[in-house]
Design an enzyme around this catalytic site. Structure first.
Site: not given
Ligand SMILES: Cc1cc2nc3c(=O)[nH]c(=O)nc-3n(C[C@H](O)[C@H](O)[C@H](O)COP(=O)(O)OP(=O)(O)OC[C@H]3O[C@@H](n4cnc5c(N)ncnc54)[C@H](O)[C@@H]3O)c2cc1C
Length: 394
Positions: A8, A99, A228, A244
């Site tokens: 997007v 970690e 997030d 998550a």
């Molecule tokens: C290394 C690491 C370890 C983690 N460990 C934990 C844990 O142990 N427990 C826990 O609860 N949380 C953990 N987290 C945090 C957790 O991953 C996030 O809080 C969670 O994934 C947030 O979900 P979300 O759907 O908001 O975003 P995301 O999971 O980041 O998904 C966002 C999606 O949107 C897509 N996107 C972004 N911009 C665009 C665009 N312009 N067009 C199309 N698609 C787009 C991205 O590619 C991605 O697939 C961790 C995070 C990291 C980085």
């Protein structure tokens, strides 16, 4: 449900359209869940030297850099350069940084301990740098202290109250002191890209979008921001954490609000985040868990951490597969895949440290000519090519 692969690039809130390349996707309701990305605090040029961990491609890049550092140190260089190769700096003392530092220490001290002839992988220096006065600040102080002590017992140097400046290939600077390091991993802070520009909405300092109590955008009740990417007030002046469970709860809630509106039903009560607890792992048999009144450390917390992560994996196959792999790794001190993927020369160039005659003053050290090194590098390149071809074939 229709799934469209695309990036997007913008939104037209008036026309109610999502813009993705040549596509314009109309909507009645829009949920934005674009997540966060690591922030270099305005120094994006550091990303080359100090990759962050977010996507799978980041994980394989970091794995490649760590394993290559040991390989490079093995092939006889000056002691100074060997030390640089065997120094790993992790920037940021949150759950990801803690970690990573623990995992690198265990890799060096156990997994790779007997894999090299000219270096002692166990002598690797692992430095974890945090700008604040303690690690894991989302946890109570006692648990932070436990994590620090456990990391130090693993041989990790924990540097608190220090800000890092990445110095190209040389390493990092803490204040005016240079730590020569070939591998720097960034785990310090996150930012939410794009949404501020697309929505012209109020955001916090990390770019998270301020939302109404029903997770919708102010003046746009049909546009929701979750996960997030959203800044949602929680308790004690804090926002809902970027984890998550919060993203999943937000998703379910926004869907309920939309369903209620579409079906002409009463709107659900404002979003309320239910916090089930915080878990962070440090290393083998060492983790911390904070469930409010119940706080756990050590082996029990570590098993709980493992089980929680397996429990939430999707499908039937994945949980069994991951459980079996983890258990095997636990028994053998092994690490899953030790592939070095992607083309990467064994000999790093250009480096500030000139390679010295490897055999001088060190009877144990291999003496390799430039031709030997080039041959080894070509060998690795060919192996990588073969790995890539095999991966493509499967
Ligand atoms: C290394 C690491 C370890 C983690 N460990 C934990 C844990 O142990 N427990 C826990 O609860 N949380 C953990 N987290 C945090 C957790 O991953 C996030 O809080 C969670 O994934 C947030 O979900 P979300 O759907 O908001 O975003 P995301 O999971 O980041 O998904 C966002 C999606 O949107 C897509 N996107 C972004 N911009 C665009 C665009 N312009 N067009 C199309 N698609 C787009 C991205 O590619 C991605 O697939 C961790 C995070 C990291 C980085």
């Amino acid at each position: 449900m229709r799934v469209v692969l695309g990036a997007v690039e913008g939104l037209d809130l008036e026309a109610r359209e999502v813009i993705a390349g040549p596509l314009r996707l109309p909507y009645d309701y829009l949920i934005l869940a674009t997540g966060s990305y690591h922030s270099y605090f305005g120094r994006d040029e550091w990303a080359m030297q100090a990759p962050g961990l977010k996507r799978i491609i980041d994980a394989t890049e970091i794995r490649k850099r760590i394993l290559l550092a040991f390989e490079r140190a093995e092939v006889g260089m000056s002691e100074e350069e060997q030390r640089r190769q065997l120094t790993f700096v992790v920037v940021g003392g949150g759950p990801t940084g803690v970690e990573l530092a623990g995992a690198i220490a265990e890799l060096a001290r156990h997994t790779l301990a007997r894999d090299f002839r000219n270096i002692d992988p166990g002598a690797a220096r692992i430095v974890l740098v945090e700008a604040g006065d303690r690690l894991l600040k989302a946890f109570p102080e006692a648990l932070s202290a436990y994590a620090k002590q456990k990391l130090e017992r693993l041989g990790v140097e924990v540097r608190l109250n220090h800000r890092v400046a990445v110095k190209g290939d040389e390493g990092v600077c803490l204040g005016d002191r240079l730590i020569p390091a070939a591998s720097v991993i960034w785990a310090a802070g996150v930012t939410v890209p794009n949404l501020k520009d697309w929505l012209l909405a109020e955001t916090d300092r990390t770019g998270r979008v301020a939302v109404e109590p029903d997770l919708s955008l102010s003046n746009h009740p049909n546009v929701f921001v979750i996960g997030d990417a959203a800044s949602i007030p929680w308790r004690n002046g804090m926002s809902v954490p970027g984890i998550a469970p919060a993203a999943k709860q937000g998703g379910r809630y926004a869907a309920d609000v939309i369903l209620a509106a579409v079906n002409g039903k009463r709107k659900p009560a404002p979003f309320r985040y239910r916090h089930r607890g915080n878990l962070a792992t440090i290393g083998r048999h060492a983790a911390i868990a904070d469930f409010g009144r119940l706080k756990l450390t050590g082996g029990l917390a570590w098993w709980l951490w493992g089980m929680a992560h397996i429990y939430f994996l999707i499908g039937v196959r994945a949980p069994f597969l991951v459980a079996a792999q983890w258990f095997w790794a636990y028994l053998t001190f092994g690490r899953g895949a030790r592939l070095i993927t992607g083309l990467a020369p064994l000999v790093q160039s250009p480096s500030k440290t000139p390679p010295a005659n490897a055999s001088e003053g060190s009877p144990q050290r291999l003496s390799l000519s430039k031709a030997d090194l080039e041959q080894t590098a070509n060998g690795i390149a060919k192996q990588n090519q073969a790995v890539r071809l095999a991966a493509r074939a499967t």
